[in-house]
Write an enzyme that holds these catalytic residues in place. Structure first.
Site, PDB file in Angstrom:
ATOM      1  N   GLU A 279       0.826  -1.212   0.000  1.00  9.12           N
ATOM      2  CA  GLU A 279       0.000   0.000   0.000  1.00  9.12           C
ATOM      3  C   GLU A 279       0.862   1.265   0.000  1.00  9.12           C
ATOM      4  O   GLU A 279       0.508   2.269  -0.615  1.00  9.12           O
ATOM      5  CB  GLU A 279      -0.937  -0.009   1.217  1.00  9.12           C
ATOM      6  CG  GLU A 279      -1.912  -1.172   1.264  1.00  9.12           C
ATOM      7  CD  GLU A 279      -2.758  -1.286   0.012  1.00  9.12           C
ATOM      8  OE1 GLU A 279      -3.066  -0.250  -0.609  1.00  9.12           O
ATOM      9  OE2 GLU A 279      -3.120  -2.406  -0.362  1.00  9.12           O
ATOM     10  N   ASP A 362       3.625  -4.374  -5.821  1.00 10.49           N
ATOM     11  CA  ASP A 362       4.187  -5.645  -5.357  1.00 10.49           C
ATOM     12  C   ASP A 362       5.712  -5.597  -5.385  1.00 10.49           C
ATOM     13  O   ASP A 362       6.377  -6.041  -4.432  1.00 10.49           O
ATOM     14  CB  ASP A 362       3.709  -6.798  -6.251  1.00 10.49           C
ATOM     15  CG  ASP A 362       2.281  -7.229  -5.944  1.00 10.49           C
ATOM     16  OD1 ASP A 362       1.734  -6.780  -4.919  1.00 10.49           O
ATOM     17  OD2 ASP A 362       1.724  -8.013  -6.737  1.00 10.49           O
TER      18      ASP A 362
END
Length: 423
Positions: A279, A362
């Protein structure tokens, strides 16, 4: 002619539904490519036989409901026009009160209520499905409350937009789409600013993360990423679902990093730190702002196409649709239908961009945490708790997936692990 058009529309919807039933249940091959068999991305390595079976069943039905839901809205708005319901809603509004300022709110209420009731059965089927497969833990009263909140929020939002829309249409029949887009820019930013603090709390309770030791670890990561975060928020989603999630919402000083309590309850600290780093990757790379810019650009093009398509439809089928002029409030179902169609048509592009951003996040997260085992197992747990397909059919991926399939995400993490193990 109107009756024939209605029959054709219903027949087209049925054939469309049969195609996707065949595609999802007969044509699409859920078998994993052989090169992934036995890897960490192979669901057979981390799901038992029953979980594998339930995942395939649930995903197929859920995907079918997805592909049926949006075209069902088009059909409903089309039939509202064909059978004169839009005209009736306008007449009811004019007969109810003398004040012209109240005609649009009353018309909009009847249109919104009819559409809400028409799609409610499919929404209930989706809710019932998630209950059956133990994804949802939400009671029917709680689900119905959320549906009603959705209804009134949508009504309030359109009550701001619709009067402005038709005022602009009357003032400038050729440029209303441009003026509406210009006004939509501050409105969109305002809605995104207030969403975390006003809209989201209508559905769930948000509070600072109670696990202070974990919060310290997360804030240490945030400091490492040069993110001026003071709190991480958790939300009580366990009263509604067994699935897990984390996300960033809002803009500016109201931006929030949020963890579902299901995520906190089911993942280890190391797994949660990877998800939080993901995030933070969105924040560092300013994906929220790129997303806003992309949305505004697409909406400009979409409003222009809506203007052209509305004029064409009224000129070609105005008599059958009971619309004499686009600036007549009776054309609102046509506006809704075209906007929905364009959003659906543009979803492959917006989803592609979103999947790219998720891949970037990611990569950022694994480079920050350098813990591929925690990353891989967190994705495996997300798959198990959401009964997600690791390798979805192509059309599902294109139209539904805002995140890369777990097959891609876990495989990239494995590649990272192998690369750094040999260094």
């Amino acid at each position: 002619m109107a009756r024939k058009m209605g029959v054709y529309a219903v027949l087209a919807f049925v054939l469309y539904g049969l195609f996707f039933y065949w595609y999802l249940f007969q044509f699409a091959d859920p078998k994993l490519p052989f090169e992934y068999e036995g890897t960490n991305a192979d669901p057979a390595t981390f799901l038992n036989g029953r979980e594998l079976s339930l995942s395939e069943e649930y995903s197929k039905i859920r995907n079918l409901l997805f592909f049926l839901s949006t075209p069902l809205e088009w059909l409903i708005y089309f039939l509202i026009l064909l059978f004169g319901l839009s005209k009736a809603f306008k007449r009811w509004a004019e007969d109810s009160v003398k004040h012209k300022l109240l005609h649009t709110p009353i018309y909009l209420f009847w249109l919104s209520l009819f559409a809400f009731i028409a799609v409610l059965p499919l929404s209930y089927i989706s809710y019932s499905l998630s209950k059956t497969y133990h994804i949802s833990t939400q009671s029917f009263p709680s689900w119905m409350k959320d549906e009603l909140i959705d209804f009134w929020l949508n009504y309030a939002t359109w009550l701001i937009i619709v009067p402005v829309l038709y005022w602009l249409m009357r003032k400038s029949q050729k440029r209303w789409w441009l003026y509406l887009w210009i006004l939509s820019v501050p409105f969109t930013l305002f809605m995104m600013f207030i969403q975390p603090v006003i809209i989201d709390p209508l559905y769930n309770d948000f509070y600072p993360l109670k696990n202070k030791a974990l919060e310290t670890k997360i804030l240490t990561l945030a400091d490492k990423a040069h993110i001026p975060a003071e709190h991480v928020f958790e939300v009580n989603m366990s009263v509604e679902t067994n699935a897990m999630n984390a996300y960033v919402s809002g803009i500016g000083s109201n931006a929030r990093i949020v963890l579902w309590d299901t995520t906190l309850n089911k993942l280890s600290d190391e797994q949660i730190l990877f998800i939080m780093a993901h995030e933070m990757g969105h924040y560092v790379e300013k994906h929220i702002y790129w997303g806003i810019a992309g949305y505004l650009l697409l909406s400009l093009f979409g409003l222009y196409l809506t203007y052209r398509l509305m004029n064409w439809a009224v000129a070609r089928f105005g008599k059958e649709l009971k619309i004499s002029d686009t600036k007549d409030i009776r054309s609102l179902p046509l506006f809704y239908m075209i906007i929905s169609m364009l959003l659906f048509a543009s979803s492959p592009l917006s989803n592609f961009v979103s999947r790219y951003q998720e891949t970037r996040a990611d990569t950022y997260a694994i480079e920050m945490t350098k813990n591929p085992d925690a990353a891989i197992t967190s994705f495996q747990e997300l798959t198990r708790n959401g009964l997600s397909q690791v390798n979805p059919p192509m059309l599902v991926k294109i139209f539904r997936y805002t995140h890369p399939p777990m097959l891609d995400r876990i495989s990239k993490l494995e590649e990272y692990e192998v690369k750094h193990r040999t260094e």
